[in-house]
Design a protein around this motif. Structure first.
Motif, PDB file in Angstrom:
ATOM      1  N   THR A 184       1.131  -0.945  -0.014  1.00 38.06           N
ATOM      2  CA  THR A 184       0.333  -0.178   0.489  1.00 38.06           C
ATOM      3  C   THR A 184       0.699   1.335   0.103  1.00 38.06           C
ATOM      4  O   THR A 184       0.706   2.419  -0.327  1.00 38.06           O
ATOM      5  CB  THR A 184      -0.735   0.001   1.306  1.00 38.06           C
ATOM      6  N   THR A 185       2.158   1.508   0.469  1.00 36.05           N
ATOM      7  CA  THR A 185       3.125   2.007   0.811  1.00 36.05           C
ATOM      8  C   THR A 185       3.907   1.542   0.607  1.00 36.05           C
ATOM      9  O   THR A 185       4.189   0.286   1.273  1.00 36.05           O
ATOM     10  CB  THR A 185       2.934   3.637   2.015  1.00 36.05           C
ATOM     11  N   GLU A 186       5.346   2.513   0.770  1.00 37.60           N
ATOM     12  CA  GLU A 186       6.434   1.938   1.259  1.00 37.60           C
ATOM     13  C   GLU A 186       6.561   0.982   2.259  1.00 37.60           C
ATOM     14  O   GLU A 186       7.596  -0.249   2.194  1.00 37.60           O
ATOM     15  CB  GLU A 186       7.784   2.911   1.690  1.00 37.60           C
ATOM     16  N   GLU A 187       6.036   1.287   3.302  1.00 40.63           N
ATOM     17  CA  GLU A 187       6.068   1.032   5.199  1.00 40.63           C
ATOM     18  C   GLU A 187       5.339   0.026   5.595  1.00 40.63           C
ATOM     19  O   GLU A 187       5.421  -0.802   6.327  1.00 40.63           O
ATOM     20  CB  GLU A 187       6.087   1.909   5.950  1.00 40.63           C
ATOM     21  N   THR A 188       4.333  -0.102   4.932  1.00 41.96           N
ATOM     22  CA  THR A 188       3.199  -0.723   5.618  1.00 41.96           C
ATOM     23  C   THR A 188       2.301  -1.832   4.420  1.00 41.96           C
ATOM     24  O   THR A 188       2.755  -2.475   3.823  1.00 41.96           O
ATOM     25  CB  THR A 188       1.443  -0.005   5.771  1.00 41.96           C
ATOM     26  N   VAL A 189       2.026  -2.703   5.471  1.00 40.21           N
ATOM     27  CA  VAL A 189       1.335  -4.497   4.561  1.00 40.21           C
ATOM     28  C   VAL A 189       0.476  -4.287   4.286  1.00 40.21           C
ATOM     29  O   VAL A 189      -0.515  -3.501   5.633  1.00 40.21           O
ATOM     30  CB  VAL A 189       2.015  -5.351   4.810  1.00 40.21           C
ATOM     31  N   ASP A 190      -0.309  -5.313   3.436  1.00 43.04           N
ATOM     32  CA  ASP A 190      -2.017  -5.143   3.607  1.00 43.04           C
ATOM     33  C   ASP A 190      -2.141  -6.266   3.484  1.00 43.04           C
ATOM     34  O   ASP A 190      -1.669  -8.151   2.912  1.00 43.04           O
ATOM     35  CB  ASP A 190      -2.648  -4.917   1.736  1.00 43.04           C
ATOM     36  N   GLY A 191      -2.484  -7.917   5.180  1.00 41.62           N
ATOM     37  CA  GLY A 191      -2.220  -8.403   5.168  1.00 41.62           C
ATOM     38  C   GLY A 191      -3.115  -8.928   3.527  1.00 41.62           C
ATOM     39  O   GLY A 191      -2.187 -10.179   4.136  1.00 41.62           O
ATOM     40  N   SER A 192      -4.046  -9.295   3.229  1.00 41.46           N
ATOM     41  CA  SER A 192      -4.244  -9.928   2.594  1.00 41.46           C
ATOM     42  C   SER A 192      -3.914 -10.281   1.404  1.00 41.46           C
ATOM     43  O   SER A 192      -3.768 -11.237   0.438  1.00 41.46           O
ATOM     44  CB  SER A 192      -5.978  -9.770   1.870  1.00 41.46           C
ATOM     45  N   ARG A 193      -3.246  -9.206   0.863  1.00 41.37           N
ATOM     46  CA  ARG A 193      -1.947  -9.403  -0.893  1.00 41.37           C
ATOM     47  C   ARG A 193      -0.759  -9.589  -0.317  1.00 41.37           C
ATOM     48  O   ARG A 193      -0.026 -10.244  -0.798  1.00 41.37           O
ATOM     49  CB  ARG A 193      -3.098  -7.986  -1.464  1.00 41.37           C
ATOM     50  N   ASN A 194      -0.016  -8.973   0.306  1.00 37.84           N
ATOM     51  CA  ASN A 194       1.419  -9.205   0.944  1.00 37.84           C
ATOM     52  C   ASN A 194       1.837  -9.962   1.652  1.00 37.84           C
ATOM     53  O   ASN A 194       1.430 -10.214   2.766  1.00 37.84           O
ATOM     54  CB  ASN A 194       1.611  -7.522   0.969  1.00 37.84           C
ATOM     55  N   ARG A 195       2.844 -10.064   1.304  1.00 33.27           N
ATOM     56  CA  ARG A 195       3.667 -11.085   1.868  1.00 33.27           C
ATOM     57  C   ARG A 195       5.111 -10.365   3.190  1.00 33.27           C
ATOM     58  O   ARG A 195       6.294  -9.966   2.172  1.00 33.27           O
ATOM     59  CB  ARG A 195       4.788 -12.651   1.069  1.00 33.27           C
ATOM     60  N   VAL A 196       4.953 -11.186   4.079  1.00 34.27           N
ATOM     61  CA  VAL A 196       6.289 -10.300   4.793  1.00 34.27           C
ATOM     62  C   VAL A 196       6.685 -11.622   5.368  1.00 34.27           C
ATOM     63  O   VAL A 196       6.016 -12.302   5.551  1.00 34.27           O
ATOM     64  CB  VAL A 196       5.121  -9.673   6.464  1.00 34.27           C
ATOM     65  N   VAL A 197       8.146 -11.728   5.156  1.00 35.01           N
ATOM     66  CA  VAL A 197       8.991 -12.791   5.642  1.00 35.01           C
ATOM     67  C   VAL A 197      10.067 -12.321   6.226  1.00 35.01           C
ATOM     68  O   VAL A 197      10.452 -11.451   6.379  1.00 35.01           O
ATOM     69  CB  VAL A 197       9.780 -13.209   3.988  1.00 35.01           C
TER      70      VAL A 197
END
Ligand code: FAD
Length: 496
Positions: free
Chosen positions: A2-15
């Motif tokens: 969504t921006t450089e710093e936040t993640v959209d839980g349904s789409r983005n992958r955090v490793v």
């Protein structure tokens, strides 16, 4: 993203690289905020995350392996992969490579790779392949190796008289071994203690079966099938069955360095825990914030909380603000808390007070500037230790009668009077240092219906770090239950 710093839980992958105390806490914090988050945690160790702090208690036989489990290690729909080491990061392609050769893509990568125990250069020692009788003390596997070597052993050597070395030494002594600590500096725990406190501590340890050899280094080790010999720089030879190396911890930054991130002693991060690449953050023992690598769990967990807030986009103003740490030794028979600049020498404008009773193993030192504590050492049985930690933590003025802190006695009492009482403790007082849980949070939890220690722990996480606040939390619960319980005398009077 969504921006450089936040993640959209349904789409983005955090490793998350590293399933230690920081990585596990971040996964839990993120999952609590982004229910549908896609979080992958890759951990090089074969076990799921555990409470590394409790390894000292495991070594001492105070808990078994189930006692070092971390509640959050169970995961909340998080994809945890133990035994998977990340060997490379491709920042342009946003992938990591695992030791098994797999490529895993990420939208945001978090390095939580912790630290590694230093192995000193000793003649006769292959630093890449330690013999069975020689071990460092960092992981559960290290602890198992030490315990295996300690079974049937009579004498153990510990190289390094810092906090971890002394916890290892006390743990082995509690198992009946004759333990010798070799420390190259003139007094124990020199980063936290002044020489007088170090001397009292050495005396206390001696009474518990731990002999200290100060101001001497080790130069060589020779291992045999039936034991080992450590050569000291003054020419002495010490024989033992087991050698524990406790010579410091170095942040694990190799992955970050190879990926071209800015690395100093640790991976350099800003107040939002961002590295020099906005798509990569770092937390815990591997991170360096404002020039400091901490090596402690309270900042690691606070960093995990702040990073989860930042990534979840909940609070754009969330920033990591370090708190001055309090060091506590977790060894049976030794009560020690040290904080701030207590090890520093005399200075103009610093009011210094100390009290020493080596025979009873008691020492207290306070450094006060402008009526505020800048450092303190509390060694031995002193009921004022909790009050001292709170005064240091909150920067509130110290009492006019300093003896209440130094001796744990009030001015008007000839007998020792505890200066701490849950009733007198302010709501803002931090009770659990590891999880930053304040008295007010415990009271609110009680008012919301929690009635047992387990309920309160589940709601606040208090006591789940080093566990040294357990008595204080129980004391507060006891006090709350006493003020909640109707006094039968008053009831009877009212009825009459
Ligand atoms: C015996 C002992 C007692 C301690 N006592 C205290 C105490 O009383 N109070 C206190 O505040 N602190 C204490 N500490 C320190 C505390 O444990 C650490 O500050 C804390 O564990 C830091 O958490 P972390 O997640 O950053 O690092 P770690 O817990 O070390 O976890 C890092 C993890 O990352 C993994 N990893 C590294 N590289 C990779 C890779 N490339 N791929 C995949 N995985 C990787 C490692 O294998 C490890 O499992 C103690 C430590 C020890 C060893």
């Amino acid at each position: 993203m969504t921006t450089e710093e936040t993640v959209d839980g349904s789409r983005n992958r955090v490793v998350i690289v590293g399933h230690g105390m920081a990585g596990a806490r971040l996964a839990a914090e993120l999952s609590a905020r982004l229910g549908d988050a896609k979080i992958t945690v890759l951990g090089a160790e074969l076990h799921r995350a555990y409470n590394r702090i409790m390894l000292s208690s495991l070594l001492a036989g105070k808990v078994d392996e189930s006692g070092v489990e971390l509640a959050e290690a169970a995961g909340h729909g998080i994809d945890v992969r133990p035994g998977v080491e990340v060997t490379a990061v491709d920042r342009a392609g946003r992938t990591v490579t695992t030791g098994q050769g797999d490529l895993i893509g990420y939208d945001h990568l978090v390095l939580a790779t912790g630290g590694r125990a230093l192995v000193p250069p000793l003649a006769g020692l292959d630093r890449e392949r330690l013999p069975d009788r020689v071990a460092v003390f960092r992981t559960l596997d290290d602890c198992r190796r030490i315990l295996a070597a300690a079974a049937g052993a009579r004498r153990a050597l510990v190289l390094g008289g810092g906090l971890l070395g002394l916890e290892a030494a006390r743990g082995l002594a509690a198992r009946g071994l004759d333990v010798h600590v070799v420390h190259p500096v003139g007094h124990l725990m020199e980063r936290q203690l002044d020489p007088a406190a170090g001397a009292v501590l050495a005396r206390t340890l001696a009474a518990l079966g731990v002999t200290t050899h100060l101001e001497v280094a080790a130069s060589a080790v020779h291992t045999r099938p039936d034991g080992l010999t450590l050569t000291l720089t003054d020419g002495r030879l010490l024989d033992a069955d087991l050698l524990v190396l406790s010579c410091g911890v170095r942040p694990d930054v190799e992955l970050a360095r190879a990926a071209g991130l800015t690395v100093d002693r640790g991976v350099v991060v800003d107040d939002r825990l961002r590295t020099s690449d906005p798509h990569i953050s770092a937390i815990g023992d591997c991170a360096q914030h404002a020039g400091v690598v901490t090596g402690l769990v309270a900042p690691a967990w606070e960093q995990a909380r702040v990073l989860a807030q930042v990534l979840a986009g909940q609070d754009p103003r969330a920033r990591y603000r370090p708190q001055p740490p309090v060091t506590r030794l977790k060894a049976a028979g030794i009560d020690l808390a040290a904080m701030g600049d207590a090890a520093a020498g005399p200075a103009p404008d610093v009011e210094e007070l100390s009290f020493s009773d080596p025979v009873r193993g008691t020492y207290a030192r306070l450094r006060i500037v402008g009526e505020r504590l800048t450092g303190a050492i509390m060694l031995g049985d002193n009921p004022a230790v909790g009050t001292v930690i709170q005064l240091f933590d909150r920067g509130t003025p110290v009492p006019v009668d300093r003896r209440t802190l130094l001796l744990g006695r009030s001015r008007d009492s000839a007998s020792a009077t505890p200066v701490e009482s849950p009733a007198l403790m302010p709501d803002a007082a931090t009770v659990c240092q590891c999880n930053t849980v304040r008295k007010g949070a415990l009271v609110r939890c009680w008012r919301a219906g929690a009635r047992s220690l387990d309920d309160v722990v589940a709601a606040t996480r208090a006591t789940t770090g080093c566990g040294s606040c357990r008595d204080a939390v129980e004391g507060i619960l006891g006090w709350l239950s006493s003020i909640d319980t109707p006094d039968p005398v008053v009831e009877a009077e009212v009825a009459a």
